[in-house]
Design a protein around this motif. Structure first.
Motif, PDB file in Angstrom:
ATOM      1  N   HIS A  10      -5.018   3.765   3.103  1.00 56.48           N
ATOM      2  CA  HIS A  10      -4.323   4.459   4.205  1.00 56.48           C
ATOM      3  C   HIS A  10      -3.174   5.317   3.696  1.00 56.48           C
ATOM      4  O   HIS A  10      -2.535   4.994   2.695  1.00 56.48           O
ATOM      5  N   ASP A  15      -1.219   4.507   9.222  1.00 55.83           N
ATOM      6  CA  ASP A  15      -0.135   3.546   9.011  1.00 55.83           C
ATOM      7  C   ASP A  15       0.155   3.232   7.552  1.00 55.83           C
ATOM      8  O   ASP A  15       0.734   2.198   7.244  1.00 55.83           O
ATOM      9  N   HIS A  40      -6.804   5.226   9.967  1.00 58.79           N
ATOM     10  CA  HIS A  40      -7.242   4.741  11.279  1.00 58.79           C
ATOM     11  C   HIS A  40      -7.483   5.915  12.229  1.00 58.79           C
ATOM     12  O   HIS A  40      -6.540   6.631  12.600  1.00 58.79           O
ATOM     13  N   THR A 135       1.416  -1.035  13.390  1.00 62.95           N
ATOM     14  CA  THR A 135       2.265  -1.123  12.193  1.00 62.95           C
ATOM     15  C   THR A 135       3.602  -0.413  12.429  1.00 62.95           C
ATOM     16  O   THR A 135       4.656  -0.887  11.971  1.00 62.95           O
ATOM     17  N   HIS A 250      -1.979  -0.137   1.962  1.00 66.11           N
ATOM     18  CA  HIS A 250      -1.121   0.499   2.956  1.00 66.11           C
ATOM     19  C   HIS A 250       0.223   0.945   2.377  1.00 66.11           C
ATOM     20  O   HIS A 250       0.728   1.988   2.768  1.00 66.11           O
TER      21      HIS A 250
END
Ligand code: AMP
Ligand code: MN
Ligand code: MN
Ligand code: MN
Length: 281
Positions: A10, A15, A40, A135, A250
């Motif tokens: 990501h 996020d 996402h 998030t 992330h």
């Protein structure tokens, strides 16, 4: 334990903490040769990631992680090697963005009832131009002293059934896989063991996924134990699915998850990339 393929990561387009270009540089520094950016419900980071991949001499696999509602559960389906310009995919993700925005407004209202002010505005600001996610709410709650950690923010406010949680009807399985296949991509069930499904429900999910045209399953994730990998590999063999590997990276704030730091796919599994004629450039 460094995999040349990391097919789940990501950026700030959703996020993640790193911009698409920073993510690609980090991947290269970690020894990854083929990186999929799978934000996402958005492909907005792909152009920047692709340019950076070209500069850094690594292959960028265009991807997405779609939010799906199947049997009242939220399931994540990854599309790999997609053509991001495929119109039905773009139209579909406009719908998902709108759902995310109205969900965020509702989350803000619910959190306000718990005495937490400005959570919607705060999360929106943290998301910037990217897709707004839980998030961002977690970050806001931690930064403003309402929760001690991300995990605590989910446990107290944002997880299913908690005060800030809003039940959302995302896209359905058939539609999501249709967008991915229409975009020339490969559909993969993300982190199959994270949904806490019983064996029977996981079989139902994989059965439905195959019937809708899905072909892959994530076998090795950033947090997989040896047992997790054996379990997922068994399902791949049973349902004749290709295997994917992805860290679900992330942020550098979770140093135990690193790009490319992944155990190998078991030998008995055919990798998803074996069906790709060549990476798109
Ligand atoms: P959303 O798609 O907006 O519902 O947000 C889901 C995202 O929240 C996931 O992709 C994770 O990155 C993050 N997340 C979900 N559960 C947790 C948790 N318990 N702790 C930290 N992050 C989480
Ligand atoms: Mn996420
Ligand atoms: Mn996911
Ligand atoms: Mn993910």
């Amino acid at each position: 334990m460094i995999s040349e393929y990391d097919l789940h990561a990501h950026s700030t387009a959703s996020d993640g903490a790193l911009s698409p270009a920073e993510l690609v540089r980090q991947a290269r520094a970690c020894g990854v040769k083929n990186l999929a950016l799978t934000d996402h419900d958005t492909t907005d980071g792909l152009a920047e990631a692709r340019a950076s991949a070209e500069e850094n001499g690594i292959t960028l696999i265009p991807g997405i992680e779609l939010s799906v509602t199947w049997q009242q559960r939220c399931i994540h389906i990854i599309g790999l090697n997609i053509d991001p310009d495929y119109a039905p995919l773009q139209e579909g993700i406009v719908g998902l963005r709108n759902m995310r925005l109205s969900r965020a407004v509702e989350m803000g209202a619910r959190l306000q009832k718990k005495g937490i002010e400005n959570a919607y505005e705060g999360a929106l600001q943290l998301a910037g131009k990217g897709m707004i996610t839980r998030t961002h709410f977690a970050r806001y709650l931690v930064d403003h002293g309402h929760a001690g950690s991300f995990q605590n923010a989910f446990d107290r406010f944002l997880g299913a059934g908690k005060p800030g949680f809003v039940v959302t009807r995302w896209t359905d399985l058939e539609e999501a896989i249709g967008w991915i296949n229409g975009a020339g991509g490969t559909a993969v069930v993300a982190h199959p063991l994270r949904y806490k499904l019983t064996g029977a429900w996981l079989c139902r999910l994989l059965d439905a996924f195959k019937q809708c045209g899905g072909v892959g399953i994530e076998i090795v994730c950033g947090s997989s134990s040896g047992n997790d990998i054996r379990c997922a590999a068994e399902q791949a063999r049973r349902f004749d699915l290709l295997g994917s590997v992805g860290s679900d990276y992330h942020s550098p704030e979770k140093p135990w998850i690193q790009l490319g730091r992944l155990p190998p796919l078991p030998n008995s599994i055919t990798p998803v990339w074996s069906v790709w004629p060549r990476p798109r450039h």
